[in-house]
Motif scaffolding. Sequence first.
Motif, PDB file in Angstrom:
ATOM      1  N   LYS A  66       0.849  -1.023  -0.087  1.00 55.89           N
ATOM      2  CA  LYS A  66      -0.240   0.025   0.170  1.00 55.89           C
ATOM      3  C   LYS A  66       1.038   1.321  -0.167  1.00 55.89           C
ATOM      4  CE  LYS A  66      -3.855   0.152   2.477  1.00 55.89           C
ATOM      5  NZ  LYS A  66      -4.497   0.160   3.707  1.00 55.89           N
ATOM      6  N   SER A  67       1.772   1.483   1.101  1.00 60.09           N
ATOM      7  CA  SER A  67       2.671   2.650   0.847  1.00 60.09           C
ATOM      8  C   SER A  67       3.703   2.578   2.201  1.00 60.09           C
ATOM      9  CB  SER A  67       1.662   3.733   1.678  1.00 60.09           C
ATOM     10  OG  SER A  67       1.023   3.490   2.992  1.00 60.09           O
ATOM     11  N   LEU A  68       4.610   3.499   2.055  1.00 58.92           N
ATOM     12  CA  LEU A  68       5.528   3.421   3.243  1.00 58.92           C
ATOM     13  C   LEU A  68       4.813   3.896   4.587  1.00 58.92           C
ATOM     14  CD1 LEU A  68       8.555   3.407   4.122  1.00 58.92           C
ATOM     15  CD2 LEU A  68       8.649   6.043   3.272  1.00 58.92           C
ATOM     16  N   GLY A  69       5.031   3.291   5.557  1.00 55.51           N
ATOM     17  CA  GLY A  69       4.380   3.482   6.824  1.00 55.51           C
ATOM     18  C   GLY A  69       5.231   4.232   7.791  1.00 55.51           C
ATOM     19  N   TYR A  70       6.567   3.762   7.954  1.00 53.88           N
ATOM     20  CA  TYR A  70       7.361   4.394   8.896  1.00 53.88           C
ATOM     21  C   TYR A  70       8.758   4.009   8.651  1.00 53.88           C
ATOM     22  CZ  TYR A  70       7.160  -0.642  10.446  1.00 53.88           C
ATOM     23  OH  TYR A  70       7.385  -2.173  10.629  1.00 53.88           O
ATOM     24  N   VAL A  71       9.872   4.578   9.193  1.00 53.84           N
ATOM     25  CA  VAL A  71      11.167   4.174   9.164  1.00 53.84           C
ATOM     26  C   VAL A  71      11.627   3.988  10.527  1.00 53.84           C
ATOM     27  CG1 VAL A  71      11.305   5.416   7.078  1.00 53.84           C
ATOM     28  CG2 VAL A  71      11.707   6.803   9.247  1.00 53.84           C
ATOM     29  N   GLY A 123       5.764   9.001   2.723  1.00 53.29           N
ATOM     30  CA  GLY A 123       6.658   9.613   1.723  1.00 53.29           C
ATOM     31  C   GLY A 123       7.492   8.437   1.054  1.00 53.29           C
ATOM     32  N   HIS A 124       8.820   8.502   0.860  1.00 55.51           N
ATOM     33  CA  HIS A 124       9.735   7.458   0.110  1.00 55.51           C
ATOM     34  C   HIS A 124      10.995   7.194   0.832  1.00 55.51           C
ATOM     35  CE1 HIS A 124      11.008  10.958  -2.925  1.00 55.51           C
ATOM     36  NE2 HIS A 124      12.034  10.347  -2.149  1.00 55.51           N
ATOM     37  N   ALA A 125      11.526   6.153   0.420  1.00 58.27           N
ATOM     38  CA  ALA A 125      12.893   5.787   0.728  1.00 58.27           C
ATOM     39  C   ALA A 125      13.799   5.315  -0.290  1.00 58.27           C
ATOM     40  CB  ALA A 125      12.964   4.531   1.827  1.00 58.27           C
ATOM     41  N   VAL A 126      14.980   5.727  -0.240  1.00 58.84           N
ATOM     42  CA  VAL A 126      15.897   5.458  -1.547  1.00 58.84           C
ATOM     43  C   VAL A 126      17.070   4.840  -1.024  1.00 58.84           C
ATOM     44  CG1 VAL A 126      17.307   6.421  -3.351  1.00 58.84           C
ATOM     45  CG2 VAL A 126      15.323   7.619  -2.864  1.00 58.84           C
ATOM     46  N   LEU A 127      17.331   3.756  -1.411  1.00 60.65           N
ATOM     47  CA  LEU A 127      18.375   2.808  -1.139  1.00 60.65           C
ATOM     48  C   LEU A 127      19.280   2.371  -2.031  1.00 60.65           C
ATOM     49  CD1 LEU A 127      15.847  -0.045   0.644  1.00 60.65           C
ATOM     50  CD2 LEU A 127      16.907   2.106   1.778  1.00 60.65           C
ATOM     51  N   PHE A 157      18.881   4.015 -11.856  1.00 60.29           N
ATOM     52  CA  PHE A 157      18.044   4.132 -10.846  1.00 60.29           C
ATOM     53  C   PHE A 157      16.616   3.505 -11.071  1.00 60.29           C
ATOM     54  CE2 PHE A 157      20.702   7.315  -8.983  1.00 60.29           C
ATOM     55  CZ  PHE A 157      20.394   7.492  -7.975  1.00 60.29           C
ATOM     56  N   ALA A 158      15.829   2.938 -10.128  1.00 61.17           N
ATOM     57  CA  ALA A 158      14.690   2.264 -10.404  1.00 61.17           C
ATOM     58  C   ALA A 158      13.638   3.042  -9.439  1.00 61.17           C
ATOM     59  CB  ALA A 158      14.553   1.079  -9.941  1.00 61.17           C
ATOM     60  N   PHE A 159      12.978   4.034 -10.027  1.00 57.21           N
ATOM     61  CA  PHE A 159      11.861   4.506  -8.840  1.00 57.21           C
ATOM     62  C   PHE A 159      10.339   3.691  -8.990  1.00 57.21           C
ATOM     63  CE2 PHE A 159      14.730   7.882 -10.355  1.00 57.21           C
ATOM     64  CZ  PHE A 159      14.987   8.575  -9.241  1.00 57.21           C
ATOM     65  N   LEU A 160      10.038   3.274  -7.900  1.00 57.13           N
ATOM     66  CA  LEU A 160       9.084   2.037  -7.877  1.00 57.13           C
ATOM     67  C   LEU A 160       7.709   2.540  -7.090  1.00 57.13           C
ATOM     68  CD1 LEU A 160      11.514  -0.972  -6.932  1.00 57.13           C
ATOM     69  CD2 LEU A 160      10.795  -0.048  -9.144  1.00 57.13           C
ATOM     70  N   HIS A 161       6.519   2.277  -7.537  1.00 59.83           N
ATOM     71  CA  HIS A 161       5.459   2.980  -6.813  1.00 59.83           C
ATOM     72  C   HIS A 161       4.694   1.669  -6.380  1.00 59.83           C
ATOM     73  CE1 HIS A 161       3.687   2.268 -10.911  1.00 59.83           C
ATOM     74  NE2 HIS A 161       2.825   1.632 -10.493  1.00 59.83           N
ATOM     75  N   ALA A 162       3.968   2.016  -5.138  1.00 59.23           N
ATOM     76  CA  ALA A 162       3.220   1.022  -4.579  1.00 59.23           C
ATOM     77  C   ALA A 162       1.724   1.174  -5.298  1.00 59.23           C
ATOM     78  CB  ALA A 162       2.989   1.171  -2.888  1.00 59.23           C
ATOM     79  N   SER A 163       0.716   0.783  -4.482  1.00 61.71           N
ATOM     80  CA  SER A 163      -0.694   0.898  -5.131  1.00 61.71           C
ATOM     81  C   SER A 163      -1.304   2.168  -4.821  1.00 61.71           C
ATOM     82  CB  SER A 163      -1.562  -0.444  -4.469  1.00 61.71           C
ATOM     83  OG  SER A 163      -1.813  -0.364  -3.241  1.00 61.71           O
ATOM     84  N   ASN A 164      -0.614   3.248  -4.716  1.00 61.51           N
ATOM     85  CA  ASN A 164      -1.152   4.601  -4.205  1.00 61.51           C
ATOM     86  C   ASN A 164      -0.383   5.574  -5.410  1.00 61.51           C
ATOM     87  OD1 ASN A 164       1.123   6.099  -3.164  1.00 61.51           O
ATOM     88  ND2 ASN A 164       1.240   4.370  -1.943  1.00 61.51           N
ATOM     89  N   GLY A 165      -1.005   6.768  -5.157  1.00 54.60           N
ATOM     90  CA  GLY A 165      -0.839   7.653  -6.108  1.00 54.60           C
ATOM     91  C   GLY A 165       0.718   8.448  -6.072  1.00 54.60           C
ATOM     92  N   ARG A 166       1.284   8.125  -5.234  1.00 57.70           N
ATOM     93  CA  ARG A 166       2.724   8.644  -5.316  1.00 57.70           C
ATOM     94  C   ARG A 166       3.852   8.053  -6.081  1.00 57.70           C
ATOM     95  NH1 ARG A 166       4.766  11.983  -1.154  1.00 57.70           N
ATOM     96  NH2 ARG A 166       3.434  11.276   0.437  1.00 57.70           N
ATOM     97  N   CYS A 202       7.550  19.578  -2.057  1.00 58.61           N
ATOM     98  CA  CYS A 202       6.118  19.827  -1.927  1.00 58.61           C
ATOM     99  C   CYS A 202       5.635  19.704  -3.673  1.00 58.61           C
ATOM    100  CB  CYS A 202       5.790  21.145  -1.596  1.00 58.61           C
ATOM    101  SG  CYS A 202       6.427  22.489  -2.903  1.00 58.61           S
ATOM    102  N   ASP A 203       4.429  19.658  -3.632  1.00 59.28           N
ATOM    103  CA  ASP A 203       3.757  19.535  -5.180  1.00 59.28           C
ATOM    104  C   ASP A 203       4.274  18.303  -5.939  1.00 59.28           C
ATOM    105  OD1 ASP A 203       2.485  21.955  -4.373  1.00 59.28           O
ATOM    106  OD2 ASP A 203       4.271  22.962  -5.394  1.00 59.28           O
ATOM    107  N   GLY A 204       4.560  17.127  -5.243  1.00 58.79           N
ATOM    108  CA  GLY A 204       4.631  15.908  -6.170  1.00 58.79           C
ATOM    109  C   GLY A 204       3.772  15.547  -6.947  1.00 58.79           C
ATOM    110  N   LEU A 205       4.097  15.009  -8.059  1.00 61.60           N
ATOM    111  CA  LEU A 205       3.267  14.212  -8.871  1.00 61.60           C
ATOM    112  C   LEU A 205       2.452  13.021  -8.557  1.00 61.60           C
ATOM    113  CD1 LEU A 205       2.283  14.101 -12.076  1.00 61.60           C
ATOM    114  CD2 LEU A 205       4.265  12.261 -12.268  1.00 61.60           C
ATOM    115  N   VAL A 206       1.303  13.291  -8.559  1.00 61.25           N
ATOM    116  CA  VAL A 206       0.313  12.141  -8.351  1.00 61.25           C
ATOM    117  C   VAL A 206       0.057  11.115  -9.437  1.00 61.25           C
ATOM    118  CG1 VAL A 206      -2.060  11.356  -7.049  1.00 61.25           C
ATOM    119  CG2 VAL A 206      -0.585  13.430  -6.298  1.00 61.25           C
TER     120      VAL A 206
END
Length: 306
Positions: free
Chosen positions: A4-9, A145-149, A189-198, A270-274
């Motif tokens: 679904k999404s990033l929940g915590y770190v 938000g997001h995490a980059v590894l 780089f690989a930018f990966l989305h979950a099942s949400n609009g981020r 701010c104003d990230g693409l959805v």
Amino acid sequence: MGVKSLGYVVVETTQPEEWDRFLTRVAGVMRAPDAADGAALYRVDERPFRFRIEQGASDRLVAPGYEVDSAAALDDLAARIAAAGRPAEHATAGEAALRGVERMFRTVDPAGNGVEFYCGDSRTEEPFVSPQGISHFVTGELGMGHAVLSAPNFDETVAFYCDVVGFRPTDLPRFYFQGGPPEDSGIGFAFLHASNGRHHSLAIGEGPVPPSGCVHLMLEMPSLVEVGKAHDRMRREGFPESATLGLHVNDEMTSFYVQTPSGFDLEIGCDGLVIDPATWETTRHESISVWGHVWAWQEAMRKAAD
């Protein structure tokens, strides 16, 4: 897709006081009551915490925690990960409670990065109040938000997250920092989305895993005014700027980067693409930013060449 999404770190640090100063006085997040085991917790919304800061012997990101749809989806994911030859260590009920979730398990990706998956999230009725007067952060269905590894075995690690875990590629660029081929082989780089609009909840960069265990995390502010105010607070508090204010090409976020007390960066934007995750077609951008985002290492190289 079950993610679904990033929940915590979860962050380990030798400098909990610096993390407290960084999160409350620069990022503007809310200190929550400490966890039962003494970890410091910080909120950005109605979730009991988004940052779990554990005092320890090193400074690193321990793991990002990603939410899945259900207990059945969690069990299915754990089975797929185990079948792929990766560990799937199920947490005790007490450990899950410390994360504010019903159930969870830990794994390690093919590059050695720790990651957690969980189901059954929790919320608090205690209002979110930023110590810096920020009305809210952009979270909700988009997650924290997001995490980059990083991954030296880039293709294998990306395949793990896409083919086994279930993320989907949003953008698969190759970035050139030294002018391009043939002298500059670039970085994948690989930018990966979950099942949400981020645009991306996870990104993987080609390269060795740093001692900090992370390239950067991202928090999204409600406006450019709040981003600018955070930038002023960064300068006032004396935290190092890693990249100047700029506008990204792929996720259209206006942001800057600041170094956290654990050595990796926090992107504040701010104003990230959805996007629509159901219909999105993978892009392959060739540049990082429309403008700005001058990295500290680039400025240091420029000065050394003068």
